[in-house]
Design an enzyme around this catalytic site. Structure first.
Site, PDB file in Angstrom:
ATOM      1  N   HIS A 126       0.150  53.404  88.224  1.00  0.00           N
ATOM      2  CA  HIS A 126       1.500  52.957  87.866  1.00  0.00           C
ATOM      3  C   HIS A 126       2.378  53.120  89.115  1.00  0.00           C
ATOM      4  O   HIS A 126       2.136  54.014  89.927  1.00  0.00           O
ATOM      5  CB  HIS A 126       1.998  53.878  86.737  1.00  0.00           C
ATOM      6  CG  HIS A 126       3.297  53.483  86.119  1.00  0.00           C
ATOM      7  ND1 HIS A 126       4.519  53.772  86.698  1.00  0.00           N
ATOM      8  CD2 HIS A 126       3.583  52.866  84.954  1.00  0.00           C
ATOM      9  CE1 HIS A 126       5.489  53.338  85.904  1.00  0.00           C
ATOM     10  NE2 HIS A 126       4.951  52.773  84.844  1.00  0.00           N
ATOM     11  N   ASP A 203      -1.958  62.009  86.361  1.00  0.00           N
ATOM     12  CA  ASP A 203      -0.901  61.357  85.605  1.00  0.00           C
ATOM     13  C   ASP A 203      -1.443  61.149  84.188  1.00  0.00           C
ATOM     14  O   ASP A 203      -2.292  60.279  83.962  1.00  0.00           O
ATOM     15  CB  ASP A 203      -0.562  60.020  86.279  1.00  0.00           C
ATOM     16  CG  ASP A 203       0.433  59.199  85.473  1.00  0.00           C
ATOM     17  OD1 ASP A 203       0.741  59.578  84.338  1.00  0.00           O
ATOM     18  OD2 ASP A 203       0.874  58.150  86.001  1.00  0.00           O
ATOM     19  N   GLN A 206      -0.503  58.275  79.818  1.00  0.00           N
ATOM     20  CA  GLN A 206      -1.178  57.469  78.786  1.00  0.00           C
ATOM     21  C   GLN A 206      -2.348  58.213  78.141  1.00  0.00           C
ATOM     22  O   GLN A 206      -3.135  57.612  77.411  1.00  0.00           O
ATOM     23  CB  GLN A 206      -1.699  56.158  79.393  1.00  0.00           C
ATOM     24  CG  GLN A 206      -0.620  55.249  79.930  1.00  0.00           C
ATOM     25  CD  GLN A 206       0.284  54.670  78.832  1.00  0.00           C
ATOM     26  OE1 GLN A 206      -0.047  54.696  77.644  1.00  0.00           O
ATOM     27  NE2 GLN A 206       1.438  54.163  79.229  1.00  0.00           N
ATOM     28  N   LYS A 229       6.316  59.097  75.210  1.00  0.00           N
ATOM     29  CA  LYS A 229       5.063  58.394  74.890  1.00  0.00           C
ATOM     30  C   LYS A 229       4.204  59.206  73.931  1.00  0.00           C
ATOM     31  O   LYS A 229       3.091  58.818  73.593  1.00  0.00           O
ATOM     32  CB  LYS A 229       4.280  58.116  76.176  1.00  0.00           C
ATOM     33  CG  LYS A 229       4.983  57.113  77.100  1.00  0.00           C
ATOM     34  CD  LYS A 229       4.123  56.819  78.306  1.00  0.00           C
ATOM     35  CE  LYS A 229       4.890  56.232  79.462  1.00  0.00           C
ATOM     36  NZ  LYS A 229       5.244  54.825  79.309  1.00  0.00           N
ATOM     37  N   CYS A 367       4.237  47.574  85.560  1.00  0.00           N
ATOM     38  CA  CYS A 367       4.475  48.525  86.666  1.00  0.00           C
ATOM     39  C   CYS A 367       3.184  48.888  87.387  1.00  0.00           C
ATOM     40  O   CYS A 367       3.010  50.023  87.845  1.00  0.00           O
ATOM     41  CB  CYS A 367       5.178  49.797  86.184  1.00  0.00           C
ATOM     42  SG  CYS A 367       6.807  49.500  85.540  1.00  0.00           S
TER      43      CYS A 367
HETATM   44  N1  PMP Z   1       2.377  56.638  84.613  1.00  0.00           N
HETATM   45  C1  PMP Z   1       1.826  55.890  83.667  1.00  0.00           C
HETATM   46  C2  PMP Z   1       0.332  55.747  83.596  1.00  0.00           C
HETATM   47  C3  PMP Z   1       2.659  55.250  82.737  1.00  0.00           C
HETATM   48  O1  PMP Z   1       2.108  54.487  81.774  1.00  0.00           O
HETATM   49  C4  PMP Z   1       4.049  55.412  82.817  1.00  0.00           C
HETATM   50  C5  PMP Z   1       4.984  54.717  81.843  1.00  0.00           C
HETATM   51  N2  PMP Z   1       4.669  53.398  81.595  1.00  0.00           N
HETATM   52  C6  PMP Z   1       4.565  56.219  83.823  1.00  0.00           C
HETATM   53  C7  PMP Z   1       3.696  56.816  84.691  1.00  0.00           C
HETATM   54  C8  PMP Z   1       6.033  56.451  83.967  1.00  0.00           C
HETATM   55  O2  PMP Z   1       6.524  57.172  82.880  1.00  0.00           O
HETATM   56  P1  PMP Z   1       8.085  57.399  82.657  1.00  0.00           P
HETATM   57  O3  PMP Z   1       8.723  56.054  82.783  1.00  0.00           O
HETATM   58  O4  PMP Z   1       8.167  57.960  81.281  1.00  0.00           O
HETATM   59  O5  PMP Z   1       8.538  58.351  83.709  1.00  0.00           O
END
Ligand code: PMP
Length: 409
Positions: A126, A203, A206, A229, A367
């Site tokens: 991401h 990270d 997910q 999430k 993203c």
């Molecule tokens: N890493 C991953 C794998 C994600 O899916 C996301 C959110 N889509 C993020 C980081 C960023 O998370 P946040 O916007 O809640 O900071």
């Protein structure tokens, strides 16, 4: 081991938003990768905070401040138990995954990275696990390396092994890809990095609500995730870090709470975890995170995963019956994400038609622009699952998708 079946009717009745209609149709919510809906217990906890206990934390001697502080600190211990951390002070409460990664990139970078050092990320990160490392590398003259992935969305671990060296200081990879659904072999990734003394950040944005995570068993150095999430409100997230790293890292931001003593001549910093928690946090969201963890734990993460895996398998089989559909992300190890393209149709157009039918999916690069660039596509349609989705949701989604494809082709 016999798996506990989840009581799907009870679960659905716990999420009030699932009763609403969108565009005159019952809501089918398949955008859980972006954020999950909230159960009534979490909503009640939020309302209760403002109705009954609102006060700033860690500072007041008065009653409300004490009960708010206690409730906030319950969350820290709840998170500690949930991910099996050794100490509650290894749990830093942040705004979310993005802030947690930025904190590590900046502070770990400050403490441990010199010119020519290497940071390894993967091809399926991401943006929030790419850009902070790029910024740090630029500031420090360090080098960013990328573990390649194949067309199925599987990382090449042999190449990764060859990339590691004494220069490697950090390996930052996603546990589960938000764009592809791939579950990465994190045990192996951590083990090989540790052979070279490199730290590993996972990270888990997910993964945290789908997979049981034990940071002690994994021996991971940093783990990051977002509350929103995992059925909790927005604005709260977690950074787990091993004490030895956190103690050696400088603070992230200056301000209230993170200090021990301030004079104009010199400031000394507070102990963990407060050293990394400057200013008033999102108290109400923090308190609610404990309720979300309890909610998931009561149902059981193993049971949730088994249910979601079954649902993903069903959705995968059904979607492949539609002509022209190509699934993006076909790793054998997958979790809760069904990303796809349809020949000759733009993902956005599918998203718009599905929305008219009350079906919420996400379209675009999610993203993860480098993933799309590698696969030569502008983006995908992504249906992402949570524990409250059903086979009926999938049937309605598939029917809607077929209709969208018929209209657009
Ligand atoms: N890493 C991953 C794998 C994600 O899916 C996301 C959110 N889509 C993020 C980081 C960023 O998370 P946040 O916007 O809640 O900071």
């Amino acid at each position: 081991m016999t798996l506990k079946k989840i009581d799907i009717n009870k679960i659905r009745s716990d999420f009030p938003i699932l009763k609403r209609e969108v565009n005159g149709k019952p809501l089918i919510y398949l955008d859980n990768g972006a954020t999950t809906q909230k159960p009534q217990v979490v909503i009640d906890a939020l309302v209760n905070y403002y109705t009954d206990m609102n006060a700033n934390i860690h500072r007041g001697v008065h009653y409300l401040s004490q009960i708010s502080t206690d409730a906030f600190e319950v969350t820290r211990r709840k998170v500690q138990g949930f991910i099996h951390a050794s100490h509650d002070y290894e749990i830093i409460l942040t705004k979310g995954t993005t802030e947690s990664i930025n904190l590590v990139a900046q502070c770990f970078g400050e403490a441990f990275i010199s010119e020519g050092d290497e940071i390894i990320i993967s091809a399926m990160e991401h943006h929030s696990n790419i850009v902070p490392w790029q910024m740090m590398c630029e500031a420090k003259g360090a080098v960013l390396k990328v573990i390649p992935m194949d067309s199925r969305g599987v990382l090449d671990i042999d190449i990764y092994k060859d990339m590691l060296s004494e220069r490697t200081k950090m390996v930052a990879v996603t546990y589960v890809s938000n764009a592809l659904g791939t579950i990465n072999p994190v045990e192996e990734i951590i083990r090989y990095a540790h052979d070279y003394g490199a730290a590993v950040l996972l990270d888990a944005a997910q993964a945290i609500h789908h997979i049981t995570i034990d940071v002690s068993k994994l021996d991971v150095d940093f783990l990051v995730f977002s509350g929103h999430k995992m059925y909790a409100p927005t604005g709260i997230g977690v950074l787990y870090g091993k004490e030895k790293w956190l103690n050696a890292m400088p603070p992230y931001q200056g301000g209230g709470d993170m200090i021990k003593d301030v004079t104009f001549a010199k400031t000394t910093y507070n102990e963990l975890p407060f050293k990394f928690e400057a200013g008033t946090p999102n108290i109400e969201a923090g308190i609610c995170l404990a309720y979300a963890i309890d909610y998931m734990t009561d149902i059981g993460l193993e049971a949730i995963k088994a249910y979601e895996d079954e649902l993903l398998e069903y959705a995968t089989l059904e979607i492949l019956k539609i002509e022209g559909v190509r699934i993006i992300g076909t790793s054998e190890a997958k979790s809760s994400v069904l990303s796809f393209v349809v020949d000759g149709v733009h993902p956005y157009d599918i998203g718009v038609i599905l929305d008219k039918l009350g079906i919420a999916v996400r379209t675009g690069h999610h993203c993860a622009q480098p993933v799309m660039d590698q696969l030569g596509i502008p983006g995908t349609v992504r249906a992402s699952l949570a524990m409250y989705n059903t086979k009926e949701d999938i049937d309605i989604f598939i029917k809607g998708l077929q209709r969208a494809v018929d209209m657009l082709k």
